[in-house]
Design an enzyme around this catalytic site. Structure first.
Site, mmCIF file in Angstrom:
data_model
loop_
_atom_site.group_PDB
_atom_site.id
_atom_site.type_symbol
_atom_site.label_atom_id
_atom_site.label_comp_id
_atom_site.label_asym_id
_atom_site.label_seq_id
_atom_site.Cartn_x
_atom_site.Cartn_y
_atom_site.Cartn_z
ATOM 1 N N CYS A 1 34.147 51.880 14.275
ATOM 2 C CA CYS A 1 33.414 51.214 13.199
ATOM 3 C C CYS A 1 34.135 49.985 12.651
ATOM 4 O O CYS A 1 33.524 49.135 11.997
ATOM 5 C CB CYS A 1 33.151 52.205 12.073
ATOM 6 N N HIS B 1 31.251 48.349 6.078
ATOM 7 C CA HIS B 1 30.691 49.144 7.161
ATOM 8 C C HIS B 1 29.750 50.164 6.544
ATOM 9 O O HIS B 1 30.076 50.811 5.552
ATOM 10 C CB HIS B 1 31.820 49.840 7.927
ATOM 11 N N ASN C 1 24.312 54.770 10.437
ATOM 12 C CA ASN C 1 25.630 54.258 10.795
ATOM 13 C C ASN C 1 25.551 53.679 12.209
ATOM 14 O O ASN C 1 25.434 54.412 13.180
ATOM 15 C CB ASN C 1 26.646 55.393 10.731
#
Length: 330
Positions: A116, A257, A287
């Site tokens: 990520c 993020h 996500n």
């Protein structure tokens, strides 16, 4: 004496698959519901790739849009970087597929695996190539198809992930007030088991047994990840602001993020950031790992939250464990 250079973001683009999976869709085959997922994650739906779609195809589409936004042709690029943990294949690099799709054979192309945190890692690498004078124009892409690696029998993890790609064109500028002003990269490999895919690599090659045991899917220690994420997001924001001598008033937008709305809210509130200065779109996409920050950048600009001259702080954390931050003046 060589001229000092900065890497300025001159083009942005994003691509998401047409397929949509809502929380209600999960409730059809898992012991869960929309309220449970929304309260714990902030996610309402996510995009899911279909037949013929892949990390490279999404990357290519996002790259083409970023090039058009920058007013450039693919042949003007000097380097292609793709941040991903869901690559087209183990090898060659997904960036090489993108290069071929864009028709720019000859220029270097490689992947960066930092989960990520990947886009910020790749942004930093691209910026340093430009600052060194080696390259003038770099394509930086964050792209994932994590639905292909999600275990749809594990309600604790499969509800989190979606697919998409975001791209940014970096170009050299002599205006030092623009571009990537600061970045920081970190990792702690001792935490590798917080988020990982056990099989498919050289440690545990694919076999009938690994497939039967579902070892080719994402495994995650949710509580450990949550605590790690809250701590690192707050620390990264503080580090970026201190390094660039910024106050909350000086920051136009925080682009984190998109991991979890509660994590984002907790960390930013502790530093007194008002909600309007924190961009969140996890409700629409889930996500998307390395793709989440560039996708959020695209939508934030479309909504007028990012304009020429805006100071943007990016913060990310993910498997590895990795964490990274950057300050960019548009």
């Amino acid at each position: 004496m060589p001229t000092a250079l900065r890497a300025c973001v001159t083009g942005l683009g994003m691509a998401v698959p047409a397929g949509v999976m809502t929380n209600d869709d999960f409730a059809k085959f898992l012991d869960t519901n929309d309220e449970w997922i929304t309260q714990r994650t902030g996610i309402k739906k996510r995009r899911i790739v279909g037949e013929g779609e892949s990390t490279a195809s999404l990357s290519t589409e996002a790259a083409r849009l970023a090039l058009a936004d920058a007013g450039l042709e693919a042949g003007q690029l000097d380097l292609i970087l793709v941040a991903t943990i869901s690559p087209e294949m183990i090898f060659p690099a997904t960036a090489c597929f993108v290069q071929a799709n864009l028709g720019v054979t000859g220029i270097p192309a490689f992947d960066i695996s930092a989960a990520c945190s990947g886009f910020v890692y790749a942004l930093t690498v691209g910026a340093k190539f430009i600052e060194s004078g080696m390259y003038r124009r770099v394509m930086v892409i964050g792209a994932e198809t994590l639905s292909r690696f999600s275990d749809y029998t594990d309600r604790g993890s499969c509800i989190l992930f979606g697919d998409g790609a975001g791209a940014a064109v970096l170009e050299a500028t002599e205006d030092l007030s623009k571009g990537v002003q600061y970045s920081c990269l970190f990792a702690d490999g001792a935490g590798w088991d917080f988020i990982h895919v056990p099989a498919g690599g050289s440690r545990q090659i694919a076999s009938a047994e690994t497939v039967a045991q579902r070892l080719h899917y994402i495994k995650m220690k949710g509580r450990d990840v949550y605590k790690f994420a809250v701590d690192k997001m707050q620390w990264l924001l503080e580090d970026c602001m201190k390094a660039c001598n910024l106050s909350v008033d000086d920051v136009d937008l925080v682009v984190p993020h998109q991991v979890n709305s509660r994590i984002i809210e907790s960390a930013t509130q502790k530093l007194s950031f008002p909600p309007e200065k924190v961009y969140v779109n996890i409700d629409k996409y889930g996500n998307t790992s390395a793709a989440s920050i560039p996708m959020a950048m695209v939508e934030a600009r479309q909504e007028g939250k990012i304009k020429p001259g805006s100071t943007v702080v990016m913060v990310a954390f993910g498997a590895g464990l990795t964490w990274a931050g950057a300050v960019v003046r548009m």
